[in-house]
Design a protein around this motif. Sequence first.
Motif, PDB file in Angstrom:
ATOM      1  N   LYS A   6       2.711  12.198  53.448  1.00 24.80           N
ATOM      2  CA  LYS A   6       1.406  11.830  52.877  1.00 24.80           C
ATOM      3  C   LYS A   6       1.408  11.996  51.366  1.00 24.80           C
ATOM      4  N   PHE A   7       1.986  13.103  50.888  1.00 22.20           N
ATOM      5  CA  PHE A   7       2.066  13.325  49.445  1.00 22.20           C
ATOM      6  C   PHE A   7       2.912  12.239  48.779  1.00 22.20           C
ATOM      7  N   ASN A   8       4.040  11.876  49.419  1.00 29.56           N
ATOM      8  CA  ASN A   8       4.910  10.851  48.843  1.00 29.56           C
ATOM      9  C   ASN A   8       4.208   9.495  48.792  1.00 29.56           C
ATOM     10  N   LEU A   9       3.449   9.176  49.835  1.00 34.07           N
ATOM     11  CA  LEU A   9       2.701   7.918  49.840  1.00 34.07           C
ATOM     12  C   LEU A   9       1.634   7.911  48.753  1.00 34.07           C
ATOM     13  N   GLU A  31      -4.730  14.511  35.414  1.00 32.96           N
ATOM     14  CA  GLU A  31      -5.071  15.774  36.068  1.00 32.96           C
ATOM     15  C   GLU A  31      -5.681  15.579  37.449  1.00 32.96           C
ATOM     16  N   VAL A  32      -6.315  14.397  37.681  1.00 34.15           N
ATOM     17  CA  VAL A  32      -6.900  14.157  38.992  1.00 34.15           C
ATOM     18  C   VAL A  32      -5.829  14.139  40.071  1.00 34.15           C
ATOM     19  N   VAL A  33      -4.623  13.674  39.738  1.00 35.83           N
ATOM     20  CA  VAL A  33      -3.520  13.686  40.691  1.00 35.83           C
ATOM     21  C   VAL A  33      -3.130  15.121  40.995  1.00 35.83           C
ATOM     22  N   GLU A  34      -3.058  15.947  39.944  1.00 36.15           N
ATOM     23  CA  GLU A  34      -2.695  17.345  40.119  1.00 36.15           C
ATOM     24  C   GLU A  34      -3.705  18.060  41.020  1.00 36.15           C
ATOM     25  N   ARG A  35      -4.997  17.772  40.810  1.00 34.61           N
ATOM     26  CA  ARG A  35      -6.017  18.476  41.587  1.00 34.61           C
ATOM     27  C   ARG A  35      -5.912  18.161  43.066  1.00 34.61           C
ATOM     28  N   VAL A  36      -5.595  16.906  43.397  1.00 37.00           N
ATOM     29  CA  VAL A  36      -5.466  16.533  44.802  1.00 37.00           C
ATOM     30  C   VAL A  36      -4.361  17.338  45.465  1.00 37.00           C
ATOM     31  N   HIS A  37      -3.231  17.498  44.766  1.00 32.92           N
ATOM     32  CA  HIS A  37      -2.106  18.246  45.309  1.00 32.92           C
ATOM     33  C   HIS A  37      -2.369  19.750  45.314  1.00 32.92           C
ATOM     34  N   LEU A  38      -2.811  20.276  44.182  1.00 34.06           N
ATOM     35  CA  LEU A  38      -2.827  21.714  43.977  1.00 34.06           C
ATOM     36  C   LEU A  38      -3.911  22.449  44.747  1.00 34.06           C
ATOM     37  N   THR A  39      -5.043  21.800  44.993  1.00 38.68           N
ATOM     38  CA  THR A  39      -6.105  22.471  45.740  1.00 38.68           C
ATOM     39  C   THR A  39      -5.603  22.944  47.095  1.00 38.68           C
ATOM     40  N   ASN A  40      -4.706  22.171  47.679  1.00 40.14           N
ATOM     41  CA  ASN A  40      -4.167  22.530  48.989  1.00 40.14           C
ATOM     42  C   ASN A  40      -3.195  23.705  48.935  1.00 40.14           C
ATOM     43  N   LEU A  41      -2.765  24.089  47.748  1.00 44.56           N
ATOM     44  CA  LEU A  41      -1.786  25.165  47.610  1.00 44.56           C
ATOM     45  C   LEU A  41      -2.419  26.524  47.327  1.00 44.56           C
ATOM     46  N   GLN A  42      -3.747  26.600  47.210  1.00 44.41           N
ATOM     47  CA  GLN A  42      -4.402  27.877  46.940  1.00 44.41           C
ATOM     48  C   GLN A  42      -4.328  28.794  48.160  1.00 44.41           C
ATOM     49  N   VAL A  43      -4.096  30.088  47.901  1.00 47.49           N
ATOM     50  CA  VAL A  43      -4.070  31.062  48.985  1.00 47.49           C
ATOM     51  C   VAL A  43      -5.496  31.316  49.479  1.00 47.49           C
ATOM     52  N   ALA A  64      -1.059  32.635  53.193  1.00 49.81           N
ATOM     53  CA  ALA A  64      -0.486  31.415  52.623  1.00 49.81           C
ATOM     54  C   ALA A  64      -1.343  30.218  53.023  1.00 49.81           C
ATOM     55  N   PRO A  65      -1.397  29.165  52.194  1.00 49.12           N
ATOM     56  CA  PRO A  65      -2.219  27.998  52.537  1.00 49.12           C
ATOM     57  C   PRO A  65      -1.746  27.351  53.837  1.00 49.12           C
ATOM     58  N   ALA A  66      -2.646  27.232  54.785  1.00 47.20           N
ATOM     59  CA  ALA A  66      -2.289  26.673  56.086  1.00 47.20           C
ATOM     60  C   ALA A  66      -1.740  25.252  55.935  1.00 47.20           C
ATOM     61  N   ASN A  67      -0.610  25.002  56.581  1.00 47.62           N
ATOM     62  CA  ASN A  67       0.049  23.683  56.607  1.00 47.62           C
ATOM     63  C   ASN A  67       0.687  23.276  55.286  1.00 47.62           C
ATOM     64  N   TYR A  68       0.589  24.156  54.256  1.00 44.48           N
ATOM     65  CA  TYR A  68       1.151  23.777  52.960  1.00 44.48           C
ATOM     66  C   TYR A  68       2.097  24.837  52.399  1.00 44.48           C
ATOM     67  N   SER A 128       8.744  20.077  36.347  1.00 38.96           N
ATOM     68  CA  SER A 128       7.301  20.136  36.135  1.00 38.96           C
ATOM     69  C   SER A 128       6.708  21.197  37.056  1.00 38.96           C
ATOM     70  N   GLU A 129       6.574  22.428  36.525  1.00 37.25           N
ATOM     71  CA  GLU A 129       5.992  23.512  37.317  1.00 37.25           C
ATOM     72  C   GLU A 129       4.494  23.324  37.420  1.00 37.25           C
ATOM     73  N   ARG A 130       3.981  23.389  38.632  1.00 41.60           N
ATOM     74  CA  ARG A 130       2.555  23.199  38.860  1.00 41.60           C
ATOM     75  C   ARG A 130       1.992  24.457  39.510  1.00 41.60           C
ATOM     76  N   THR A 131       0.810  24.850  39.072  1.00 40.67           N
ATOM     77  CA  THR A 131       0.222  26.106  39.560  1.00 40.67           C
ATOM     78  C   THR A 131      -1.254  25.934  39.887  1.00 40.67           C
ATOM     79  N   THR A 132      -1.737  26.784  40.788  1.00 43.57           N
ATOM     80  CA  THR A 132      -3.152  26.897  41.095  1.00 43.57           C
ATOM     81  C   THR A 132      -3.409  28.351  41.478  1.00 43.57           C
ATOM     82  N   SER A 133      -4.623  28.833  41.291  1.00 47.19           N
ATOM     83  CA  SER A 133      -4.843  30.267  41.464  1.00 47.19           C
ATOM     84  C   SER A 133      -6.180  30.586  42.123  1.00 47.19           C
TER      85      SER A 133
END
Length: 250
Positions: A6-9, A31-43, A64-68, A128-133
């Motif tokens: 899904k991420f690749n698509l 940044e809108v692309v980053e937000r779509v990905h990174l929100t799912n990575l929050q603990v 850990a983020p469920a499924n991610y 490209s290191e990406r982070t969310t907190s």
Amino acid sequence: MPINIKFNLFDAYVASILYYSSEVWGFSSAEVVERVHLTNLQVTNVDFRPSTVKTNEITVTWSAPANYKQFIDRYTVEWKLTYYNSIAVPSQNVASSSTSLTLTRGIESGRAYTVTIISINDQTQTSSERTTSVRKQQAAKPTVTSGLDWSNSDRDATTSTIKVAWVAAAGYVSQYQVQLLDGTTMIMSKTVNSPNTHAEFPSSGLKDGYRYNVKITARSESYDSGKRVSGETFSTEFKTLAQSELILRI
């Protein structure tokens, strides 16, 4: 469909349009692309179990983020004094397989801390290191007083008040909770703001030469909209002066 597909698509069909638009409209980090990905990575479920909150250390746990979680390369945990932003921030890296860390560096008894759990992904996009907190506050446990300060206490129940004084607890204390008891029955209770180390109680109804009990509990700096951590309770006997002792004082 697996989440990585899904991420690749998304990157192939949507991100490419945004990146092309960036070239047309000017420079953009999309940044809108980053937000779509990174929100799912929050603990989630960041927690501090009471039994692990001590005077010189605090243990933080998270889920850990469920499924991610397969997209988490590692975590970085940062902690700082909640009310002193200018002080250097300790941090420590944590393996992606772990979901807890005991904080020891810079922890002072009774102080409030803001703890940040940072999820880090540096594999999905090369170089490209990406982070969310996620942030949460917690105070360390305050210490306990070493005893009563008899020289500054007033045990004369024939006056309007008696005074219970104690030795200041080490470290930071925002306030003390002081209780006067007859056996196990509480008679009066008072909250005293630090740095004061004494509490006065009306002597009306108190007996001369009687053995009361006193309990003193130090409380931490406030955090998370007024919460506080209580230290261990100091308990001791507090005997009012007998008539014979009062006569000797005259």
